[in-house]
Design a protein around this motif. Structure first.
Motif, short mmCIF file in Angstrom:
data_model
loop_
_atom_site.label_atom_id
_atom_site.label_comp_id
_atom_site.label_asym_id
_atom_site.label_seq_id
_atom_site.Cartn_x
_atom_site.Cartn_y
_atom_site.Cartn_z
N HIS A 1 20.59 21.98 0.91
CA HIS A 1 19.72 21.62 -0.22
C HIS A 1 18.77 20.49 0.17
CE1 HIS A 1 18.35 20.72 -4.20
NE2 HIS A 1 19.09 19.63 -4.34
N ILE A 2 19.28 19.47 0.84
CA ILE A 2 18.42 18.38 1.31
C ILE A 2 17.33 18.91 2.22
CG2 ILE A 2 18.37 16.33 2.79
CD1 ILE A 2 21.18 15.65 1.69
N GLU A 3 17.70 19.79 3.13
CA GLU A 3 16.70 20.37 4.04
C GLU A 3 15.63 21.12 3.27
OE1 GLU A 3 16.41 23.17 8.05
OE2 GLU A 3 18.32 22.99 6.98
N ASN A 4 16.04 21.87 2.24
CA ASN A 4 15.08 22.61 1.43
C ASN A 4 14.13 21.66 0.70
OD1 ASN A 4 13.81 24.69 0.01
ND2 ASN A 4 15.40 24.80 -1.54
N VAL A 5 14.67 20.60 0.12
CA VAL A 5 13.83 19.63 -0.60
C VAL A 5 12.81 19.00 0.35
CG1 VAL A 5 13.84 17.38 -1.77
CG2 VAL A 5 15.52 19.13 -2.40
N LEU A 6 13.27 18.56 1.51
CA LEU A 6 12.39 17.85 2.44
C LEU A 6 11.41 18.78 3.14
CD1 LEU A 6 14.91 15.30 3.98
CD2 LEU A 6 13.02 14.79 2.45
N THR A 7 11.72 20.05 3.19
CA THR A 7 10.85 21.01 3.88
C THR A 7 9.84 21.65 2.95
OG1 THR A 7 12.63 21.51 5.46
CG2 THR A 7 10.83 23.09 5.31
N ASN A 8 10.24 21.91 1.71
CA ASN A 8 9.43 22.77 0.85
C ASN A 8 8.87 22.12 -0.41
OD1 ASN A 8 9.81 25.21 2.44
ND2 ASN A 8 11.95 25.13 1.76
N GLU A 9 9.49 21.05 -0.90
CA GLU A 9 9.02 20.47 -2.15
C GLU A 9 7.83 19.54 -1.91
OE1 GLU A 9 10.16 21.34 -5.20
OE2 GLU A 9 11.38 22.80 -4.13
N PRO A 10 6.80 19.57 -2.80
CA PRO A 10 5.63 18.70 -2.64
C PRO A 10 5.95 17.29 -3.14
CG PRO A 10 5.34 20.11 -4.55
CD PRO A 10 6.64 20.52 -3.92
N ARG B 1 6.85 15.32 7.52
CA ARG B 1 5.92 15.47 6.39
C ARG B 1 5.48 14.13 5.82
NH1 ARG B 1 8.25 18.72 1.95
NH2 ARG B 1 6.09 18.78 1.23
N ASP B 2 5.74 13.06 6.55
CA ASP B 2 5.34 11.72 6.13
C ASP B 2 5.87 11.38 4.74
OD1 ASP B 2 4.11 9.26 6.56
OD2 ASP B 2 2.23 9.87 5.63
N ILE B 3 7.15 11.70 4.52
CA ILE B 3 7.83 11.39 3.25
C ILE B 3 8.54 10.05 3.41
CG2 ILE B 3 9.69 12.10 1.70
CD1 ILE B 3 9.03 15.02 2.50
N ALA B 4 8.30 9.16 2.47
CA ALA B 4 8.99 7.87 2.48
C ALA B 4 10.42 8.04 1.97
CB ALA B 4 8.25 6.86 1.61
N LEU B 5 11.30 7.15 2.39
CA LEU B 5 12.69 7.18 1.96
C LEU B 5 12.98 5.98 1.06
CD1 LEU B 5 14.38 8.18 5.33
CD2 LEU B 5 13.84 9.66 3.39
N GLU B 6 13.60 6.24 -0.05
CA GLU B 6 13.93 5.19 -1.01
C GLU B 6 15.19 4.44 -0.58
OE1 GLU B 6 14.14 5.24 -5.75
OE2 GLU B 6 15.94 6.12 -4.84
N ILE B 7 15.15 3.12 -0.70
CA ILE B 7 16.36 2.32 -0.70
C ILE B 7 16.73 2.15 -2.17
CG2 ILE B 7 17.46 0.16 -0.01
CD1 ILE B 7 15.33 -0.08 2.17
N ALA B 8 17.89 2.71 -2.55
CA ALA B 8 18.24 2.84 -3.96
C ALA B 8 19.17 1.72 -4.38
CB ALA B 8 18.89 4.19 -4.21
N GLU B 9 18.67 0.86 -5.24
CA GLU B 9 19.40 -0.33 -5.66
C GLU B 9 20.69 -0.01 -6.39
OE1 GLU B 9 20.38 -4.25 -6.16
OE2 GLU B 9 18.62 -3.56 -5.04
N ASN B 10 20.62 0.90 -7.35
CA ASN B 10 21.77 1.07 -8.26
C ASN B 10 22.95 1.76 -7.60
OD1 ASN B 10 20.17 3.49 -8.25
ND2 ASN B 10 21.23 4.18 -10.09
N ALA C 1 16.08 5.05 10.73
CA ALA C 1 14.83 5.52 10.14
C ALA C 1 13.67 4.59 10.49
CB ALA C 1 14.98 5.63 8.62
N LYS C 2 13.93 3.30 10.48
CA LYS C 2 12.88 2.34 10.84
C LYS C 2 12.43 2.56 12.28
CE LYS C 2 11.90 -2.50 11.67
NZ LYS C 2 12.48 -3.77 12.07
N ASP C 3 13.38 2.77 13.18
CA ASP C 3 13.04 3.00 14.59
C ASP C 3 12.22 4.28 14.77
OD1 ASP C 3 14.37 0.70 15.29
OD2 ASP C 3 16.19 1.73 15.99
N ALA C 4 12.38 5.22 13.84
CA ALA C 4 11.62 6.47 13.89
C ALA C 4 10.25 6.34 13.24
CB ALA C 4 12.41 7.59 13.22
N GLY C 5 9.95 5.18 12.69
CA GLY C 5 8.65 4.97 12.06
C GLY C 5 8.57 5.40 10.61
N ILE C 6 9.72 5.56 9.95
CA ILE C 6 9.75 5.97 8.55
C ILE C 6 9.31 4.82 7.65
CG2 ILE C 6 11.32 6.61 6.67
CD1 ILE C 6 10.83 8.95 8.45
#
Length: 226
Positions: free
Chosen positions: A127-136, A173-182, A194-199
């Motif tokens: 599911h994660i792969e599908n979201v990151l590959t196909n969702e805008p 796809r140049d998608i940013a990753l959230e650091i989720a507080e809650n 992720a930082k080392d990968a340039g995210i």
């Protein structure tokens, strides 16, 4: 260390407990800016291009970012690409996992009990792969979040190979990753990879009340990861 970037909470919801006016006042008091994210669908009255554009225009009256948080894969079929592009960003997590019977598993619910961890993780990763590959989308929220009944196995489940799968797909796809507080994810180990990968990263509280913009974990991770 002092953070050398403006603090923004990109994951704030309008609700009965937090109107946009109240959110703006809270952001001003905390010296930051908020992004508002409603859910597309009938519940929030965002089901077609006209309703999406009306939602965006309502938010344009305030000093906030106009975002959207879809919950279900395939959500974008209800809208034109042109209307979606009028948003400042789209933020989506993978917390609503499709099931074989056409239903959905809402993994954030505290009354869930998922018996087979291995079978779930296989489905979840797909599911994660599908979201990151196909969702805008522009931001992947709550990366590495786990259902409560086996969250204690976080370090066992999130092997380096699995973390790198998320990181590589987001980077492609140049998608940013959230650091989720809650929910205090992702881990520092993931963030450093992720930082080392340039995210790129965003902060988010997923708040509907006065805790919007109330960051502790996010700032701690930013400081530790440099």
């Amino acid at each position: 260390m002092a953070l050398n970037f403006p603090i923004i909470d990109y994951h704030v919801h309008r609700s009965g407990d937090l109107t946009v006016e109240e959110a703006v006042a809270l952001a001003d008091a905390r010296g930051m800016k908020f992004g508002i994210v409603d859910h597309p669908g009938a519940a929030d009255g965002i089901t077609n291009d006209d309703e999406l554009r009306a939602y965006i225009q309502r938010l344009r009256a305030y000093p906030v970012y106009a975002g959207l948080q879809p919950m279900y894969v395939g959500w974008s079929k209800a809208f034109s690409a042109e209307a979606i592009a009028e948003l400042d960003y789209v933020l989506m997590d993978a917390d609503t996992v499709p099931l074989d019977d056409g239903g959905w598993l809402s993994i954030w619910r505290r009354d869930n009990f998922i018996a087979d961890m291995d079978a779930f993780i296989e489905r979840y990763l797909a599911h994660i792969e599908n979201v990151l590959t196909n969702e805008p989308i522009n931001i992947f929220a709550r990366p590495t979040y786990l259902p409560i009944n086996f969250a204690r196995h976080y370090d066992e489940i999130w092997t380096e190979d699995r973390m790198r799968m998320i990181i590589d797909l987001a980077k492609a796809r140049d998608i940013a990753l959230e650091i989720a507080e809650n929910v205090r994810v992702p881990s520092l180990r993931f963030i450093r990879l992720a930082k080392d990968a340039g995210i790129k990263f965003t902060f988010g509280t997923n708040a509907r009340k006065q805790n919007a913009g109330n960051f502790h974990y996010c700032i701690e991770m930013a400081e530790k990861a440099g």
